[in-house]
Structure formats: C-alpha cells, structure tokens
Design a protein around this motif. Structure first.
Motif, short mmCIF file in Angstrom:
data_model
loop_
_atom_site.label_atom_id
_atom_site.label_comp_id
_atom_site.label_asym_id
_atom_site.label_seq_id
_atom_site.Cartn_x
_atom_site.Cartn_y
_atom_site.Cartn_z
N PHE A 44 0.85 -1.20 0.00
CA PHE A 44 0.00 0.00 0.00
C PHE A 44 0.88 1.25 0.00
CE2 PHE A 44 -1.99 -3.48 2.36
CZ PHE A 44 -3.15 -3.67 1.64
N ARG A 45 1.46 1.54 -1.11
CA ARG A 45 2.38 2.69 -1.19
C ARG A 45 1.59 3.95 -1.52
NH1 ARG A 45 7.15 -0.54 -4.51
NH2 ARG A 45 7.62 -1.98 -2.82
N THR A 46 0.88 4.42 -0.53
CA THR A 46 0.06 5.62 -0.66
C THR A 46 0.43 6.54 0.49
OG1 THR A 46 -1.72 4.72 0.71
CG2 THR A 46 -1.80 4.25 -1.67
N LYS A 47 -0.38 7.58 0.64
CA LYS A 47 -0.16 8.51 1.76
C LYS A 47 -0.33 7.79 3.09
CE LYS A 47 -1.49 12.68 -0.75
NZ LYS A 47 -2.44 13.81 -0.82
N ARG A 48 -1.22 6.78 3.09
CA ARG A 48 -1.42 6.00 4.32
C ARG A 48 -0.56 4.74 4.25
NH1 ARG A 48 -7.40 4.66 5.56
NH2 ARG A 48 -6.34 3.85 7.41
N SER A 49 0.72 4.92 4.30
CA SER A 49 1.62 3.79 4.13
C SER A 49 1.74 2.91 5.37
CB SER A 49 3.01 4.29 3.72
OG SER A 49 3.48 5.23 4.66
N ASP A 50 0.98 3.21 6.42
CA ASP A 50 0.98 2.33 7.59
C ASP A 50 -0.14 1.29 7.49
OD1 ASP A 50 -1.12 4.11 7.80
OD2 ASP A 50 -0.90 4.40 9.98
N ARG A 51 -0.73 1.21 6.35
CA ARG A 51 -1.85 0.28 6.15
C ARG A 51 -1.33 -1.15 5.94
NH1 ARG A 51 -6.01 0.47 1.01
NH2 ARG A 51 -7.32 -1.29 1.64
N PHE A 52 -2.06 -2.15 6.49
CA PHE A 52 -1.74 -3.57 6.30
C PHE A 52 -3.04 -4.36 6.50
CE2 PHE A 52 -1.99 -3.31 10.80
CZ PHE A 52 -2.21 -4.58 11.29
N THR A 53 -3.00 -5.66 6.24
CA THR A 53 -4.18 -6.50 6.49
C THR A 53 -3.79 -7.67 7.38
OG1 THR A 53 -3.82 -7.84 4.51
CG2 THR A 53 -5.25 -5.92 4.29
N GLU A 54 -4.76 -8.12 8.17
CA GLU A 54 -4.53 -9.26 9.06
C GLU A 54 -4.77 -10.56 8.31
OE1 GLU A 54 -7.13 -8.67 12.34
OE2 GLU A 54 -5.79 -7.25 13.35
N GLY A 55 -4.14 -11.61 8.78
CA GLY A 55 -4.38 -12.93 8.21
C GLY A 55 -5.79 -13.42 8.54
N LYS A 56 -6.33 -14.29 7.69
CA LYS A 56 -7.67 -14.83 7.90
C LYS A 56 -7.62 -16.08 8.77
CE LYS A 56 -9.44 -11.78 5.06
NZ LYS A 56 -10.27 -10.66 5.57
N TYR A 57 -8.75 -16.34 9.42
CA TYR A 57 -8.86 -17.56 10.23
C TYR A 57 -8.94 -18.79 9.32
CZ TYR A 57 -9.82 -14.73 14.36
OH TYR A 57 -9.72 -13.84 15.40
N GLY A 58 -8.34 -19.89 9.77
CA GLY A 58 -8.46 -21.15 9.04
C GLY A 58 -9.78 -21.83 9.36
N ASP A 59 -10.13 -22.85 8.58
CA ASP A 59 -11.36 -23.61 8.82
C ASP A 59 -11.34 -24.23 10.20
OD1 ASP A 59 -12.30 -23.03 6.31
OD2 ASP A 59 -11.70 -24.95 5.42
N LYS A 60 -12.50 -24.23 10.83
CA LYS A 60 -12.67 -24.90 12.12
C LYS A 60 -14.01 -25.60 12.09
CE LYS A 60 -12.85 -24.01 17.12
NZ LYS A 60 -12.80 -22.98 18.19
N LYS A 61 -14.00 -26.92 12.07
CA LYS A 61 -15.26 -27.65 11.93
C LYS A 61 -15.12 -29.07 12.46
CE LYS A 61 -13.95 -28.53 7.11
NZ LYS A 61 -14.33 -28.31 5.70
N LYS A 62 -16.24 -29.76 12.49
CA LYS A 62 -16.27 -31.16 12.90
C LYS A 62 -16.52 -32.03 11.67
CE LYS A 62 -17.96 -30.38 17.62
NZ LYS A 62 -16.72 -30.82 18.28
N ILE A 63 -15.87 -33.17 11.62
CA ILE A 63 -16.13 -34.13 10.56
C ILE A 63 -16.38 -35.50 11.20
CG2 ILE A 63 -14.80 -32.91 8.80
CD1 ILE A 63 -12.53 -34.91 9.28
N PHE A 64 -17.03 -36.36 10.46
CA PHE A 64 -17.38 -37.69 10.95
C PHE A 64 -16.69 -38.73 10.08
CE2 PHE A 64 -20.17 -41.42 11.32
CZ PHE A 64 -20.25 -41.54 12.69
#
Length: 337
Positions: A131-151
C-alpha cells in the motif's frame, strides 16, 4: 483394545499470518522519507486425510479428537514474508468414509494413498509495502483457518464376508484358510469385532472379513446388534456359515431364516448380494446322515445358489471352497473391467 469404526473429530486449520508495518529510510538530495517495506504473512496450514492400507481401525482418533494445523507466521521488515504454517497430514484406514457436520459424505477413501483436504488454512495478510500511498501504515490481518467437525466411518475392504450365528465356526474357518488368528472358544460372541484375513490360492489371493455373530433380534440391538454388517457391504460374495451339527437346539433351517431376516432388516442390497451357504462341523456327524440333512435343508428352503459342506476344524472341503471363491472373484473383476 476397543475396536472403533466410527468417530467424530474436530479439525482446526492454521490461521494466516498478518502483514507487517515497517519502513526503511530513504535519504536523497531531493527526498527524505520513509519507504514501506513490511512483508506479507504466511498462509495457515491445511489438514489432509490420507488412506493407509497398514491401518486397521480408527482407534487413534479416540485419543486424538482434535487435529490442528500450524498457524502462518507474521510478515517481517525488509519485505520478508512470514513462514507458511505446516500442513497436518493424518492417516486413516483404507475404506474410511468422510462426512461433514450434516452427515453428507465428502469422500470415500477406497484405495491406498488417496487423500482429501478436510480443512483449509487461512489466507495471509498483506504487509504495508503493498500500500504505497499517503497511508503507508496500512496492512491486512491474516484470515482464520477452517474450524469444523467431521465424521469418520470405516467400512472394511474385503472380497469375502463371513456371516452366521455365534458358534457357527466362522472364526475357525478364517483361522484355517488365512493368516488371521481371531479368538476361538466354545461360548457365544467370542468374536467381538471384525477380523480380516488374506487367503492365498494357486490362482489368486483374496481378503476375507469375519464379523461377530448375529442372533434373533440383532436389528433391534440385541446381542452385538447389526452395526458390524456395514463391513460386508463392499464384499463381492458372502458366505453364510451354518452349524449343521446337533449341538444347537434350533434347527439349521430356523437359524438360516433368522440370519436372512436380520440382513433384510439391515439393508436389502446386502441381502441381494451373491451368497453361498457353508454347512460346517460335518466331522461331528455320520457322512450319510449329514449329506441327507444338507439335501433336505436345501430342498426345504428352495436354495438355488451354491452350497458347501465343510469341517473348518478338520480342514475338510476347504480347498474346493477357496478355489471356487477365487474363480468367482476373478470372473467378477474381469466383468467389471
């Protein structure tokens, strides 16, 4: 050790690593400013199930109810990307069916070394160099992985399935014709869980499955119930082992009809499989008497398919039985190909 052929587990994939906020000083004659150089995070680890012919049941998951993959690492300065989370690869027996939380089947792992991704790791976050803009302190967080039950549900892979009432001699039969060594004793329900044995003939090898004996009312949960019948669903042929000796107070015909009734109550498609009757323990009777008895039984129940007279203990008639089974399986596979 308890035999486990169905179980519910939790799978938790790794979370993605977040992007980094970092700056590098860039001094020139005309420009004096900080340049963003924060790196991206690492992707979260995935979770895979892989079928393995050397596993026999799902007991491992009785003690490992939750499977976790590694989280991705956060990004670092100087455009350094975070490390990807390590994938988790778990083994299951060949013949394992995988279901989602709503009991919809995702995959049937019928062959060795088949795999399925059951949980996807979270995507990585972006560092501020993106993000090379005026707001160069911008970033994104990582996403959560799947969390579920299987049979997980195991349906054993076998060519031949043995069924019959307790003490009919199924375990003795599989001990004599294969390398399997189930317990044999003179009391009901000696066999408490399924056994697999490999039979080798001159023409081919095949796998035999022995399940606990069925009794009247098994479909209603009496005895060990019918839960193990599912392990016969993949078989090419079923052998109905019948004790022809006079040790049992109930007539052989009555016992044959009981097993037929329980199979139909469980699943009609299993009843319609190729099925041969194997009259066992002929060594306990006079030859003329057992031959006459077998002929009467076959006639009274109007049996049109194959039937055999054997003694599992004395190894009488086993060679012919195994040879015919091998021929039948070979012909079935030729047709299917």
């Amino acid at each position: 050790m308890k035999f486990i052929d169905e179980i519910e587990i939790s799978v938790i994939a790794g979370n993605g690593g977040s992007g980094c906020v970092s700056f590098q000083k860039n001094k020139t004659r005309t420009l004096n400013r900080k340049v963003p150089n924060g790196g991206d995070g690492g992707k979260g680890g995935d979770i895979y199930l892989v079928s393995d012919k050397d596993m026999n049941d799902l007991t491992y998951y009785h003690y490992h109810r939750t499977i976790r993959a590694e989280n991705g690492k956060n990004g670092r300065s100087y455009l350094r990307k975070g490390k990807k989370g390590k994938d988790m690869i778990e083994k299951v027996p060949v013949g394992t069916k995988v279901f989602d939380e709503k009991k919809n089947m995702i995959m049937d792992l019928k062959f060795h070394n088949q795999s399925i991704k059951v949980a996807v790791g979270g995507s990585f976050g972006l560092g501020n160099h993106r993000f090379r803009t005026k707001r160069s302190d911008r970033f994104t967080e990582g996403k959560y992985g799947d969390k579920k039950k299987i049979f997980l549900e195991l349906n054993m892979i076998a060519d031949v399935g043995l069924l019959g009432m307790p003490n009919s001699g199924k375990s003795s039969l599989i001990r004599q014709i294969s390398s399997a060594k189930p317990k044999v004793a003179d009391y009901p329900f000696t066999t408490l869980f399924p056994h697999l044995g490999v039979v080798r003939t001159e023409k081919r090898s095949f796998i035999v499955a022995d399940i606990p004996g069925l009794i009247d009312g098994a479909s209603k949960g009496i005895g060990l119930g019918i839960r193990f019948l599912k392990h016969l669903e993949r078989c090419s042929i079923l052998l109905h082992v019948v004790d022809i000796s006079q040790e049992d107070t109930r007539s052989p015909i009555e016992r044959i009809k009981t097993i037929d009734s329980e199979i139909i109550s469980y699943k009609k498609s299993l009843f319609e499989k190729e099925r041969w009757i194997v009259f066992n323990k002929i060594d306990l009777l006079d030859e003329k008497f057992y031959k006459k008895t077998v002929d009467e039984i076959v006639q009274k129940i109007s049996w049109k398919k194959k039937y055999y007279s054997i003694s599992a203990i004395k190894k009488i008639g086993l060679k012919n039985l195994c040879r015919d089974i091998a021929d039948y399986i070979s012909s079935e596979r030729t047709i299917s190909c």
